[in-house]
Design a protein around this motif. Structure first.
Motif, short mmCIF file in Angstrom:
data_model
loop_
_atom_site.label_atom_id
_atom_site.label_comp_id
_atom_site.label_asym_id
_atom_site.label_seq_id
_atom_site.Cartn_x
_atom_site.Cartn_y
_atom_site.Cartn_z
N ASP A 77 0.77 -1.10 0.15
CA ASP A 77 0.09 -0.37 -0.13
C ASP A 77 0.89 0.96 -0.36
OD1 ASP A 77 -2.64 -1.67 0.24
OD2 ASP A 77 -2.69 -1.74 2.22
N ILE A 78 2.31 0.57 0.91
CA ILE A 78 2.66 2.55 1.03
C ILE A 78 3.54 2.40 -0.21
CG2 ILE A 78 5.06 3.67 2.44
CD1 ILE A 78 2.29 3.23 4.03
N LYS A 79 3.98 1.14 -1.24
CA LYS A 79 4.74 1.58 -2.20
C LYS A 79 4.27 2.10 -3.34
CE LYS A 79 7.02 -1.81 -5.64
NZ LYS A 79 8.68 -1.06 -5.11
N LYS A 80 2.65 2.14 -3.10
CA LYS A 80 1.57 2.42 -4.18
C LYS A 80 1.23 3.76 -3.88
CE LYS A 80 -1.42 -1.94 -4.84
NZ LYS A 80 -2.13 -2.65 -4.92
N SER A 81 1.28 4.05 -2.87
CA SER A 81 1.30 5.64 -2.57
C SER A 81 2.37 6.39 -2.93
CB SER A 81 1.41 5.86 -1.55
OG SER A 81 1.97 5.47 -0.60
N CYS A 82 3.64 5.80 -3.69
CA CYS A 82 4.98 6.96 -4.09
C CYS A 82 4.96 7.75 -5.15
CB CYS A 82 5.70 6.35 -3.36
SG CYS A 82 6.60 5.80 -1.62
N VAL A 83 4.87 7.84 -5.38
CA VAL A 83 5.07 8.61 -7.12
C VAL A 83 6.09 7.74 -7.52
CG1 VAL A 83 6.07 10.00 -8.57
CG2 VAL A 83 4.49 10.61 -6.26
N PHE A 84 7.26 7.21 -7.31
CA PHE A 84 7.74 5.68 -8.46
C PHE A 84 7.73 4.44 -7.57
CE2 PHE A 84 9.84 10.62 -9.28
CZ PHE A 84 9.20 10.68 -10.82
N GLY A 85 7.30 4.79 -6.95
CA GLY A 85 7.03 3.56 -5.99
C GLY A 85 8.22 3.31 -5.19
N GLN A 86 9.02 4.10 -4.66
CA GLN A 86 10.02 4.31 -3.50
C GLN A 86 10.22 5.14 -2.68
OE1 GLN A 86 13.10 3.78 -6.56
NE2 GLN A 86 13.25 5.41 -6.75
N LEU A 87 10.86 4.57 -1.51
CA LEU A 87 11.85 5.52 -0.52
C LEU A 87 12.85 5.93 -1.04
CD1 LEU A 87 9.43 3.55 2.24
CD2 LEU A 87 8.85 5.84 1.17
N PRO A 88 13.16 7.15 -0.50
CA PRO A 88 13.00 7.93 0.67
C PRO A 88 11.73 8.61 0.11
CG PRO A 88 14.81 9.23 0.37
CD PRO A 88 14.36 7.63 -0.76
N ARG A 89 10.73 9.38 1.42
CA ARG A 89 9.63 9.51 1.16
C ARG A 89 9.92 10.60 2.24
NH1 ARG A 89 4.05 7.95 2.09
NH2 ARG A 89 4.33 7.69 4.85
N PHE A 90 10.12 12.14 1.95
CA PHE A 90 10.47 13.18 2.81
C PHE A 90 8.54 14.35 2.41
CE2 PHE A 90 12.40 17.67 3.52
CZ PHE A 90 12.94 16.90 4.38
N GLN A 91 8.92 14.88 4.28
CA GLN A 91 7.56 15.77 4.15
C GLN A 91 7.83 16.86 5.10
OE1 GLN A 91 4.03 13.94 5.94
NE2 GLN A 91 3.15 15.82 5.96
N ASP A 92 8.09 18.42 4.15
CA ASP A 92 8.40 19.29 3.89
C ASP A 92 6.57 19.98 5.29
OD1 ASP A 92 8.74 21.71 4.79
OD2 ASP A 92 10.02 22.23 3.30
#
Length: 211
Positions: free
Chosen positions: A44-59
């Protein structure tokens, strides 16, 4: 505003340690959202990532992916992108060189460690020589990789040098400017505190235990 940043990544240094070093050295606070293998494999998290990968950074309310894009975003926000357009272009150039080396390192670590390590280590001083030459051309090797002020690329390069010093402790023996550069950056007070923290020291370098 301190504390507004959130880093979502696996429990390794990987592609996030450079941005962690940047944040620490710039006196910023952030929250670690550690992604476990079990949660990631659910998909589920992977699908929510733009390119299907981490890192994700929230500002704040702004979400960003891709480690180098995150570094550049932070660079713009914290005055770490050179003093003018020419320096910014040079920083982009050097960062691309850092990325090339990082990709080669990951190919070794995850695809060819046992068979390829000896040849990789033998070739490593040559791979690092361009960075040595760049330092030599900037204030006689006593400054940063570009210009007179620290930049996002310095943190990225320093991280790549750190992991290679674990892989091949003598890799800077013939590269005095890079060796001094590592010592100089490691001694920056806020960065030194981070590098000596349990959060950094106990975090594995890579996801497969090889280094």
């Amino acid at each position: 505003m301190p504390g507004k940043y959130t880093v979502t990544y696996f429990p390794v240094r990987g592609r996030c340690e450079a941005l962690r070093m940047l944040l620490a050295d710039q006196g910023q606070e952030w929250t670690e959202d550690v992604m476990t293998r079990e949660i990631w494999q659910k998909g589920d998290i992977k699908k929510s990532c733009v390119f299907g990968q981490l890192p994700r950074f929230q500002d704040g309310d702004f979400m960003l992916y891709q480690s180098n894009a995150i570094l550049r975003h932070l660079a713009r926000n914290h005055g770490l992108y050179g003093q003018d357009a020419r320096e910014a272009a040079l920083l982009d150039m050097v960062n691309d060189g850092v990325e090339d080396l990082r990709v080669k390192y990951y190919r070794l670590i995850y695809q060819n460690y046992e068979d390829g390590k000896a040849a990789y280590v033998e070739a490593l001083p040559g791979e690092l020589r361009p960075f040595e030459n760049l330092l030599a051309q900037n204030n006689g090797g006593k400054a940063f990789i570009v210009g007179k002020q620290i930049s996002f690329v310095d943190y990225n390069l320093l991280d790549v040098l750190h992991v290679h010093l674990v892989l091949a402790p003598d890799c800077l023996a013939s590269l005095p400017f890079l060796a001094g550069y590592v010592q100089r950056l490691n001694a920056r007070p806020l960065l030194k505190a981070f590098l000596e923290s349990d959060a950094h020291k106990k975090r594995p370098i890579n996801g497969n235990g090889k280094q």
